[in-house]
Design a protein around this motif. Structure first.
Motif, PDB file in Angstrom:
ATOM      1  N   GLN A 130       4.247  -5.522  -2.971  1.00  0.00           N
ATOM      2  CA  GLN A 130       3.620  -6.804  -3.285  1.00  0.00           C
ATOM      3  C   GLN A 130       2.231  -6.643  -3.905  1.00  0.00           C
ATOM      4  OE1 GLN A 130       3.701  -9.015   0.398  1.00  0.00           O
ATOM      5  NE2 GLN A 130       5.923  -9.302   0.339  1.00  0.00           N
ATOM      6  N   THR A 131       1.803  -5.422  -4.127  1.00  0.00           N
ATOM      7  CA  THR A 131       0.487  -5.183  -4.722  1.00  0.00           C
ATOM      8  C   THR A 131       0.621  -5.102  -6.241  1.00  0.00           C
ATOM      9  OG1 THR A 131       0.760  -2.787  -4.525  1.00  0.00           O
ATOM     10  CG2 THR A 131      -0.309  -3.943  -2.691  1.00  0.00           C
ATOM     11  N   PRO A 132      -0.446  -5.379  -6.991  1.00  0.00           N
ATOM     12  CA  PRO A 132      -0.363  -5.347  -8.462  1.00  0.00           C
ATOM     13  C   PRO A 132      -0.202  -3.956  -9.050  1.00  0.00           C
ATOM     14  CG  PRO A 132      -2.613  -5.809  -7.756  1.00  0.00           C
ATOM     15  CD  PRO A 132      -1.762  -5.881  -6.521  1.00  0.00           C
ATOM     16  N   ILE A 133      -0.614  -2.924  -8.323  1.00  0.00           N
ATOM     17  CA  ILE A 133      -0.496  -1.551  -8.809  1.00  0.00           C
ATOM     18  C   ILE A 133       0.346  -0.753  -7.822  1.00  0.00           C
ATOM     19  CG2 ILE A 133      -1.724   0.575  -9.404  1.00  0.00           C
ATOM     20  CD1 ILE A 133      -2.304  -1.658 -11.346  1.00  0.00           C
ATOM     21  N   THR A 134       1.281   0.042  -8.369  1.00  0.00           N
ATOM     22  CA  THR A 134       2.096   0.941  -7.555  1.00  0.00           C
ATOM     23  C   THR A 134       1.872   2.372  -8.029  1.00  0.00           C
ATOM     24  OG1 THR A 134       3.810  -0.744  -7.255  1.00  0.00           O
ATOM     25  CG2 THR A 134       4.430   1.546  -6.816  1.00  0.00           C
ATOM     26  N   ILE A 135       1.671   3.280  -7.095  1.00  0.00           N
ATOM     27  CA  ILE A 135       1.510   4.691  -7.420  1.00  0.00           C
ATOM     28  C   ILE A 135       2.662   5.475  -6.797  1.00  0.00           C
ATOM     29  CG2 ILE A 135       0.072   6.755  -7.108  1.00  0.00           C
ATOM     30  CD1 ILE A 135      -2.374   4.950  -7.086  1.00  0.00           C
ATOM     31  N   PHE A 136       3.358   6.258  -7.616  1.00  0.00           N
ATOM     32  CA  PHE A 136       4.433   7.114  -7.133  1.00  0.00           C
ATOM     33  C   PHE A 136       3.893   8.538  -6.973  1.00  0.00           C
ATOM     34  CE2 PHE A 136       6.533   3.796  -9.675  1.00  0.00           C
ATOM     35  CZ  PHE A 136       7.435   3.301  -8.745  1.00  0.00           C
ATOM     36  N   THR A 137       4.220   9.159  -5.872  1.00  0.00           N
ATOM     37  CA  THR A 137       3.823  10.546  -5.660  1.00  0.00           C
ATOM     38  C   THR A 137       4.860  11.231  -4.792  1.00  0.00           C
ATOM     39  OG1 THR A 137       2.087  12.009  -4.787  1.00  0.00           O
ATOM     40  CG2 THR A 137       2.369   9.885  -3.701  1.00  0.00           C
ATOM     41  N   ASP A 138       5.061  12.536  -5.022  1.00  0.00           N
ATOM     42  CA  ASP A 138       6.056  13.288  -4.268  1.00  0.00           C
ATOM     43  C   ASP A 138       5.500  13.743  -2.923  1.00  0.00           C
ATOM     44  OD1 ASP A 138       7.856  12.974  -6.294  1.00  0.00           O
ATOM     45  OD2 ASP A 138       7.572  14.967  -7.154  1.00  0.00           O
ATOM     46  N   ALA A 139       6.389  13.914  -1.962  1.00  0.00           N
ATOM     47  CA  ALA A 139       5.972  14.282  -0.612  1.00  0.00           C
ATOM     48  C   ALA A 139       5.430  15.705  -0.534  1.00  0.00           C
ATOM     49  CB  ALA A 139       7.149  14.124   0.352  1.00  0.00           C
ATOM     50  N   ASN A 140       5.892  16.584  -1.433  1.00  0.00           N
ATOM     51  CA  ASN A 140       5.493  17.989  -1.340  1.00  0.00           C
ATOM     52  C   ASN A 140       4.289  18.330  -2.216  1.00  0.00           C
ATOM     53  OD1 ASN A 140       6.740  17.757  -3.808  1.00  0.00           O
ATOM     54  ND2 ASN A 140       7.961  19.614  -3.623  1.00  0.00           N
ATOM     55  N   THR A 141       3.538  17.327  -2.650  1.00  0.00           N
ATOM     56  CA  THR A 141       2.350  17.571  -3.460  1.00  0.00           C
ATOM     57  C   THR A 141       1.103  17.089  -2.720  1.00  0.00           C
ATOM     58  OG1 THR A 141       2.502  15.442  -4.593  1.00  0.00           O
ATOM     59  CG2 THR A 141       3.628  17.311  -5.619  1.00  0.00           C
TER      60      THR A 141
END
Length: 404
Positions: A130-141
């Motif tokens: 529901q936020t205007p910005i979404t950040i994708f990141t991997d679990a192993n980084t």
């Protein structure tokens, strides 16, 4: 016979130019264009920091989750505006139970008994954001503590997505695969800086990238390169994909050449899949700079150059064969030139083979790992093309092992 000789020479020169342009020429052209046009895109911190959700797909990543969670909480972004959404569906290693024990107000968990794959997990997660910005990141980084702030600062007018930088974390005695992987990503980072200054990035790094949430389009469940498809579709809608090299994700190199091969073949198959779905971006009359960058930086590297390399070797042999037919109209001394060209190719491939042998013996030699990794990458593209043609691609795959 003379005409046939010159046809072969012309083909050899043309394919050689394609290879040169793909790996070095485009970088030079982009650098010159940036110098001539200037960097017209300036970044500025938003007047008010928006709420941000970090989405972390994490299938059976229990070994990485404690460090990943600490890393997320260590971000210098205001804690009341930073939300976390971990998607652990199908995990059988206690990931959901570990996260459920954490007393973190802005942490949400999406779980389930069935593993549907990373893309299905992302599609499901985005329906909850529901936020205007979404950040994708991997679990192993692991991210630098300023990563979120620096990604958000790039969201100026006209920017629809921002990609961070992938960095390979290597020890001094890493294998050739790791060394080649690190060198490749350093060069990629250089090209991405030029791409962003020229117009737009053509492909985000899945380890760390951000988008405007309302621009997200559900991705086909069998997609192999979600980061690439998501970011290019946003660019195709007229938004720029910006680059934030000061926001980076650290990742260990592949555990072995075999693991790196598994990963690169999947990426190559995903590249052909993506090019088929993004074929409309080849319309330069409509997409202009985006089409130019897409073809130069991606299409040639994935769909053309790997096929040029064996063709160059074959053409060189055919040219020498024509020379020894004895046509006196062919310039004297041509044989020496073409023997030299053949010798250079053979030496390069022998060096690559030596690099391969040394890698299997857990030994690294700087003079051989560059040709080894170059040939290795292109060979994986050919294998990826064969895999793509076989079909039956799926968004559920076996993870490649990373070095400890």
């Amino acid at each position: 016979m003379t005409a046939f000789y010159y046809i072969l020479v012309g083909l050899f020169a043309g394919l050689s130019f394609v290879v040169f342009y793909t790996y070095l020429g485009y970088g030079l052209v982009a650098w010159v264009l940036v110098k001539l046009r200037g960097n017209r895109y300036q970044n500025s911190q938003p007047a008010e920091l928006p709420h941000v959700t970090m989405v972390v797909p994490a299938y059976n990543e229990a070994d990485y989750l404690p460090a990943k969670l600490r890393n997320c909480l260590a971000q210098d972004y205001p804690a009341d505006r930073l939300h976390f959404l971990f998607v652990v569906e199908g995990s059988t290693d206690g990931s959901a139970e570990f996260l459920a024990r954490q007393e973190i107000p802005n942490l949400r968990i999406l779980s389930g008994s069935q593993r549907l794959g990373k893309i299905a997990a992302m599609n499901r997660a985005m329906s909850e954001v529901q936020t205007p910005i979404t950040i994708f990141t991997d679990a192993n980084t692991q991210l630098n503590t300023e990563a979120v702030s620096r990604l958000v600062s790039r969201f100026t007018e006209g920017v629809g997505a921002v990609t961070g930088e992938k960095r390979i974390q290597m020890a001094d005695a890493e294998s050739a695969a790791g060394s080649g992987e690190g060198l490749y990503w350093r060069y990629e980072s250089f090209l991405k800086k030029l791409d962003a200054q020229l117009h737009t990035i053509v492909g985000a790094a899945g380890e760390l990238f951000a988008i405007r949430t309302d621009l997200y389009e559900p991705v086909e469940p069998d997609t192999l390169l979600d980061d690439f498809v998501i970011s290019l579709r946003i660019a195709g809608r007229g938004y720029r994909v910006e680059y934030a090299p000061d926001a980076y994700a650290l990742e260990r190199p592949s555990h072995s050449v075999g693991e790196e091969k598994k990963r690169k073949v999947r990426i190559a198959a995903g590249g052909f899949q993506a090019m088929k779905r993004l074929a409309y971006l080849l319309n330069v009359a409509r997409y202009g700079w985006l089409s130019f960058q897409y073809v130069s930086h991606r299409v040639l590297r994935w769909a053309v150059t790997p096929f040029c390399l064996p063709a160059l070797l074959l053409l060189n042999v055919l040219i020498l064969g024509v020379l020894y037919v004895g046509d006196t109209q062919i310039p004297a001394g041509a044989a020496r030139l073409w023997w030299g060209m053949l010798g250079a190719q053979v030496v390069f491939y022998v060096a690559a083979y030596v690099g391969y042998v040394l890698e299997n013996r857990q030994t690294r030699l700087k003079l051989t790992f560059v040709p080894f990794y170059f040939v290795f990458m292109n060979w994986c593209v050919l294998l990826g093309f064969a895999r793509f043609n076989r079909g039956n691609l799926t968004g559920v795959w076996e993870k490649s092992k990373r070095a400890a």
